[in-house]
Design a protein around this motif. Structure first.
Motif: not given
Lengths: 262, 246
Positions: A47-61
């Motif tokens: 249910r996570i929205k795109e902006d949050a998903a971008i935040g999560i993935v980018l910070s991990v990377f």
């Protein structure tokens, strides 16, 4: 995108053993692609929205990239290879052949954009409609993505990974204040970017400060100037216009009142 | 040959069926209203017909051939809020986008394309706003620009997703006029529609949809109290339904 590219570049360096723009490009493209897939996967299945998903993935990377970068610096003689300059950028570390690659890439990009300008415009404005009239949307989107990844890889050395995304967005934002046409906005964004680049690189030579932050500071100054003083959309002009309108309205009201009194 | 034949279209999101076995066939030159409650799959049906989302099953034929081969014959007017209206461009430019399919890849629009775009703007009474920045247009004006763009495309079958939502009376009238003009020129138009009150006035055919086809046919015979109740799961009160059916 720039943040997502970092681990790919580090892994490419570890595998290849030395600095090479082409190898870095492949590494960056791969990890950028994986990041995009991760983001889409999260958006589709949670249910996570795109902006949050971008935040999560980018910070991990990005975190992964920093870990790898540190490791390289400690183990692989990274200091000599100049890969640590990738964090904040060092224009002085660019070699003659790097400059050639930069030039060729820049010209290729300008030509590609000139050829597909109309198509890029429609797929960014209204992708569904573009698809409906038979524009090869996924192909063009791929081309656009490839251009972006190339810019990231090439810009990394000069500006550094941390500020690459700022260099992407800030000149375009500043340009938006001066024009209502995408053609002019694209051109102006290029000019603003170049100006900040030249000013930042020059200052960095004089002041012995990393290039990246200086370039971004100049770009941000251009943005602030546009934000405040652009003729139509700028804040100051808006306030002046509002003030004049208010004065007009007040004198009108005054005239009505006098009319009533008479 | 019917301009649009839809056969057993089925669509699922994550294994949950949102459209089941949707089939219908539209004769040429008809205005078709697609009616149904929220979540009935009206927009989904349009997107599935246009291949924007994958169909689990089913075929769409445009003038006898699969849609994939006839893309150029189909015009699409998306919901107005599907794009960023702060995009740096003007009304004429947006309408010109309708000509891109005719212009071809990497070629510039010719003078005749600009002329056609201007005529289309004129048809929706937007000529004075041709050079206006799209962010400075009202909702109704934006909708008209979208319609002008679809006109400029010069298609034979049009899909319009909720063109009447959030527009003023003047724009609504302009859209209806345009629909009728398209019909006179032998075009076939499918419209996702919400306002039950106007269905009888606007459309020749209706498709009553709620995940599956409840009824399809000429408005006169199909748009009945029973069918409406069945489509809306009995949520339309007796009085209002009776009023709508007239």
């Amino acid at each position: 995108m720039a943040h997502a590219a970092l681990p790919g570049i580090c892994i490419a360096f570890l595998l290849y053993g030395q600095k090479s723009l082409l190898v870095f490009l492949i590494g960056a493209a791969c990890s950028g692609y994986i990041a995009t897939v991760c983001i889409q996967f999260i958006v589709k299945h949670t249910r996570i929205k795109e902006d949050a998903a971008i935040g999560i993935v980018l910070s991990v990377f990005f975190g992964l990239g920093i870990v790898l970068l540190t490791w390289i610096n400690q183990h692989e003689g990274g200091n000599q290879s100049g890969i640590n300059d990738f964090l904040f950028g060092k224009a002085a570390s660019l070699t003659g052949s790097d400059v050639n690659v930069l030039t060729v890439t820049a010209i290729t990009m300008i030509i590609t954009i000139l050829i597909f300008f109309k198509e890029f415009k429609i797929i960014t404005f209204d992708r569904a409609f573009a698809q409906g009239i038979g524009v090869p949307v996924s192909l063009l989107n791929g081309v656009l993505m490839f251009l972006i990844v190339s810019v990231v890889v090439i810009g990394l050395q000069a500006v550094g990974v941390v500020l690459m995304s700022a260099l992407f967005i800030t000149p375009a934002l500043a340009a938006r204040y001066w024009t209502e046409k995408l053609e002019w906005m694209t051109l102006l964004a290029g000019v603003f970017g170049a100006l900040s680049g030249v000013a930042g690189a020059y200052m960095s030579l004089i002041a012995y400060v990393p290039t990246g932050p200086l370039v971004i500071i100049f770009a941000t100054m251009l943005f602030l100037f546009s934000f405040l003083f652009a003729p139509k959309r700028g804040l100051c002009n808006k306030m002046i216009r509002r003030h004049i309108e208010r004065k007009k309205l007040r004198s009108k009201q005054l005239m009505y009142k006098r009319g009533e009194q008479l | 040959m019917n301009p649009l034949v839809v056969e057993q279209v089925t669509v699922a999101y994550d294994r949950k069926l949102v459209l089941e076995d949707v089939s219908f066939s539209v004769p040429e030159g008809k205005l078709v209203g697609i009616i149904g409650p929220n979540g009935a799959g009206k927009s989904t049906l349009m997107k599935a017909m246009l291949n924007f989302i994958p169909r689990m099953h089913g075929n769409v034929f445009v003038y006898g051939k699969p849609y994939e081969k006839q893309r150029h014959l189909v015009g699409y007017v998306p919901q107005r809020n599907s794009v960023d209206w702060d995009f740096p461009t003007n009304a004429l430019d947006v309408v010109l986008m309708g000509r891109y399919g005719h212009i071809g890849l990497w070629k510039r629009p010719r003078k005749e394309d600009v002329d056609i775009a201007m005529q289309c703007l004129d048809k929706v009474s937007m000529l004075p706003y041709a050079k206006r920045q799209i962010s400075q247009l009202s909702g109704g004006q934006q909708q008209r620009v979208f319609l002008a763009r679809a006109l400029a495309q010069d298609a034979s079958v049009y899909f319009m997703d909720e063109p009447f939502v959030g527009v003023d009376a003047a724009t609504e009238k302009a859209i209806v006029q345009l629909l009728n003009e398209l019909k006179m020129r032998g075009k076939t138009v499918l419209v996702v529609h919400h306002d039950l009150q106007t269905v009888r006035d606007y459309f020749d055919y209706v498709l009553l949809l709620n995940k599956r086809v409840i009824a399809f046919g000429e408005t006169e015979s199909v748009f009945t109290y029973d069918h409406i109740q069945k489509t809306y799961g009995g949520k339309v009160t007796f009085l209002s339904a009776a009023h709508i059916v007239g």
